[in-house]
Design an enzyme around this catalytic site. Structure first.
Site, PDB file in Angstrom:
ATOM      1  N   LYS A 278      24.781-116.310  61.033  1.00 16.35           N
ATOM      2  CA  LYS A 278      24.934-117.473  60.155  1.00 16.35           C
ATOM      3  C   LYS A 278      26.254-118.171  60.442  1.00 16.35           C
ATOM      4  O   LYS A 278      27.258-117.512  60.702  1.00 16.35           O
ATOM      5  CB  LYS A 278      24.936-117.022  58.687  1.00 16.35           C
ATOM      6  CG  LYS A 278      23.597-116.607  58.137  1.00 16.35           C
ATOM      7  CD  LYS A 278      23.727-116.195  56.679  1.00 16.35           C
ATOM      8  CE  LYS A 278      22.404-115.664  56.120  1.00 16.35           C
ATOM      9  NZ  LYS A 278      21.332-116.662  56.074  1.00 16.35           N
ATOM     10  N   ARG A 353      11.989-110.433  54.908  1.00  9.39           N
ATOM     11  CA  ARG A 353      10.542-110.200  55.008  1.00  9.39           C
ATOM     12  C   ARG A 353      10.237-108.932  55.802  1.00  9.39           C
ATOM     13  O   ARG A 353       9.247-108.266  55.564  1.00  9.39           O
ATOM     14  CB  ARG A 353       9.862-111.436  55.611  1.00  9.39           C
ATOM     15  CG  ARG A 353      10.354-111.817  56.974  1.00  9.39           C
ATOM     16  CD  ARG A 353      10.045-113.260  57.342  1.00  9.39           C
ATOM     17  NE  ARG A 353      10.860-114.213  56.580  1.00  9.39           N
ATOM     18  CZ  ARG A 353      10.758-115.532  56.697  1.00  9.39           C
ATOM     19  NH1 ARG A 353       9.878-116.066  57.531  1.00  9.39           N
ATOM     20  NH2 ARG A 353      11.521-116.327  55.989  1.00  9.39           N
TER      21      ARG A 353
HETATM   22  N1  BES Z   1      19.107-114.402  52.558  1.00  8.74           N
HETATM   23  C1  BES Z   1      18.668-115.563  53.231  1.00  8.74           C
HETATM   24  C2  BES Z   1      18.137-116.633  52.277  1.00  8.74           C
HETATM   25  C3  BES Z   1      19.114-117.256  51.323  1.00  8.74           C
HETATM   26  C4  BES Z   1      19.663-118.485  51.584  1.00  8.74           C
HETATM   27  C5  BES Z   1      19.426-116.649  50.122  1.00  8.74           C
HETATM   28  C6  BES Z   1      20.536-119.081  50.692  1.00  8.74           C
HETATM   29  C7  BES Z   1      20.292-117.230  49.222  1.00  8.74           C
HETATM   30  C8  BES Z   1      20.839-118.447  49.496  1.00  8.74           C
HETATM   31  C9  BES Z   1      17.560-115.197  54.210  1.00  8.74           C
HETATM   32  O1  BES Z   1      17.613-113.929  54.745  1.00  8.74           O
HETATM   33  C10 BES Z   1      17.658-116.157  55.334  1.00  8.74           C
HETATM   34  O2  BES Z   1      18.597-116.075  56.079  1.00  8.74           O
HETATM   35  N2  BES Z   1      16.687-117.046  55.440  1.00  8.74           N
HETATM   36  C11 BES Z   1      16.625-118.002  56.473  1.00  8.74           C
HETATM   37  C12 BES Z   1      15.241-117.878  57.066  1.00  8.74           C
HETATM   38  C13 BES Z   1      15.096-118.486  58.413  1.00  8.74           C
HETATM   39  C14 BES Z   1      15.921-117.792  59.438  1.00  8.74           C
HETATM   40  C15 BES Z   1      13.632-118.371  58.784  1.00  8.74           C
HETATM   41  C16 BES Z   1      16.821-119.384  55.886  1.00  8.74           C
HETATM   42  O3  BES Z   1      16.383-119.626  54.776  1.00  8.74           O
HETATM   43  O4  BES Z   1      17.431-120.228  56.544  1.00  8.74           O
HETATM   44 MN    MN Z   2      18.804-113.824  56.504  1.00  9.78          MN
END
Ligand code: BES
Ligand code: MN
Ligand code: ZN
Length: 499
Positions: A278, A353
């Site tokens: 990230k 997931r």
């Molecule tokens: N934990 C994150 C989602 C999230 C985002 C939670 C903001 C709380 C606040 C999740 O694991 C994630 O990184 N999701 C990605 C998915 C993508 C890589 C398919 C996202 O939402 O960008």
């Molecule tokens: Mn994630």
């Protein structure tokens, strides 16, 4: 804010709380408490608007209460029970300033005017939730660098209306369960590792009489819980699966054999994104990627201490840290689940997931569930779509959805339904494996998550997936919450399990 909030019936109270609707006079029950007319005088002042949570004060000179808080109940003809949570929060904020520690709450009379009508016990419960939720703050890591921290004092409340007071007690208890989730959510990732979550779950289970089993690495390998193993590979803080079980006290042979409700929580103690790392602004706050599991833990606390349903309830927490090292799982890896579904990893940041899949398979295969509800901070997409107002909810089973609807109406924890469709499942097809964990195009992200999960749930099992990424925390004070975690889902699940 408070050391504790509790109902106590005995003793003289210093403060009195009464209520008034917008553009209405004081009701007769409140007038009966106004021996010297000082409440009526204060109620006539311009700051006594009747708006939800607005407080005007009277200071009766004689014996008895030395402060009266006249709190606004909002528009009588459009009364919303949820506003009593906001009102509880507003009262708590004020009482923390005035330092009154014993308070009579006499709102039941005024509330008989509400339209639609509200039962006194439910009103008490909502207000108790508000008081209990506003009481929470997190000072564990405040140290020598914060020399003049306000001292926390206890707050004792009561009401002459028996039903209202019973409601207060219930609301405070539900808030206490919620605050367990908020404490864990707030605990930083260098402390709240998977092992720490397991210790906390064990201690909580022991304290309230739940059974608890923690599957550590050896067992994850034996049971081929491959999602947890892969996502957790890069971290020295090893993954685990936590299973809690509530069995009703009165359980005869029948209810022991009954199919349980299974609650599942994504419990990522930290989410760096893994090798699909990230960017800085997206990573901060990812200590809260465990909030699905925290809410499930809080809900199990409520089940054991408040709800005591006469049905079995099983909780599964899929716990891991998504980190990076030379041992990290990578984009392009293919993993095969114990239900035979193969997954091509396209993005290591779509890790939630992958661990939820293990829990869903486990639930279907081992628990013969009556239904499954999973809570997860799964996608940023749901935050974009619904903000912090509604969670995203996926459920194709009408009866389960109706039950969750009723729980949303009473708990005030709201969700909005999003669709499942074969076309979304098709988006998850992989060239070399069965499915990918994330389709590289940005379409329908929250739904992609649900579509992925659906490959791990038996078609015959009613299932709801709730994406709480937008609602698990607030970024400024709002209603009965201060900036930070909301414990979203604890009260929804508690009401869901209330018959
Ligand atoms: N934990 C994150 C989602 C999230 C985002 C939670 C903001 C709380 C606040 C999740 O694991 C994630 O990184 N999701 C990605 C998915 C993508 C890589 C398919 C996202 O939402 O960008
Ligand atoms: Mn994630
Ligand atoms: Zn995540």
């Amino acid at each position: 804010m408070f050391e504790l909030v509790r109902v106590v019936s005995k003793g003289e109270a210093e403060a009195l709380v009464v209520g008034v609707f917008k553009d209405r006079k004081l009701d007769s029950a409140t007038r009966a408490l106004d021996a010297d007319g000082s409440i009526a005088l204060a109620a006539a002042r311009p700051e006594c608007t009747g708006d939800v949570g607005r407080i005007a004060e009277a200071y009766p000179p004689g014996r008895g209460h030395n402060r009266v808080l006249i709190v606004g109940l909002g528009d009588r003809a459009k009364f919303n029970p949820g506003s009593l949570r906001t009102i509880g929060g507003a009262l708590g904020r004020r009482l923390a300033q005035t330092k009154d520690s014993r308070v009579d709450i006499e709102l039941a009379g005024a509330l008989t005017d509400a339209k639609p009508r509200i039962k006194a016990d439910f009103a008490g419960r909502c207000l108790g939730e508000g008081l209990g939720l506003i009481a929470w703050n997190f000072t564990r890591f405040k140290g020598k660098g914060t020399p003049d921290r306000p001292k926390k004092t206890p707050l004792f409340v009561r009401s002459s209306d028996g039903a209202f007071q019973e409601g207060l007690e219930r609301g405070l208890a539900l808030a206490a369960s919620t605050n367990i989730a908020r404490d864990l959510s707030e605990t930083p990732p260098n402390i709240a590792t998977p092992a720490y979550i397991a210790v906390q779950a064990r201690a909580m289970a022991k304290a309230v009489g739940l059974s608890c089993r923690v599957m550590e690495e050896k067992e994850l390998e034996k049971e081929r819980l491959i999602g947890l193993l892969n996502v957790g590979k890069a971290s020295e803080n090893r993954p685990c699966m936590i299973r809690l079980e509530y069995t009703p006290k009165s359980a005869g042979r029948k209810s022991k054999g009954d199919k349980p409700v299974v609650l599942i929580g994504k419990t990522m103690t930290y989410d760096t994104g893994g090798l699909s790392i990230k960017p800085t602004p997206g990573m901060a706050g990812m200590k809260r990627d465990k909030d699905g599991g925290c809410a499930v833990l809080g809900a199990m606390h409520a089940v054991a201490t408040v709800i005591k349903p006469d049905q079995r309830v099983v909780a599964l927490l899929a716990v891991a840290e998504n980190s990076i090292s030379d041992e990290a799982y990578r984009p392009d890896d293919i993993i095969v689940y114990r239900n035979g579904v193969s997954v091509e990893v396209t993005n290591t940041d779509a890790e939630g997931r992958l661990v939820l899949a293990d829990a869903l398979i486990w639930a279907c295969e081992k628990e013969s569930p009556a239904c499954i509800v999973d809570l997860a901070t799964l996608t940023g997409g749901v935050v974009t779509a619904l903000g912090s107002t509604f969670a995203g909810m996926f459920c194709e089973d009408d009866r389960l959805r109706e039950r969750l609807q009723r729980a949303m109406d009473t708990s005030g924890e709201r969700w909005w339904r999003l669709p499942h469709d074969q076309e979304y499942n098709d988006m998850m097809k992989s060239n070399s494996a069965d499915i990918v964990n994330s389709n590289p195009n940005r379409k329908a992200h929250p739904i992609q998550g649900a579509a992925f999960l659906s490959f791990f749930v038996d078609k015959s099992v009613p299932w709801a997936h709730i994406d709480i990424a937008g609602v698990h925390a607030v970024d400024s004070d709002s209603g009965p919450f201060i900036k930070g975690p909301t414990g979203w889902g604890v009260r929804l699940l508690a009401d869901f399990l209330t018959r």
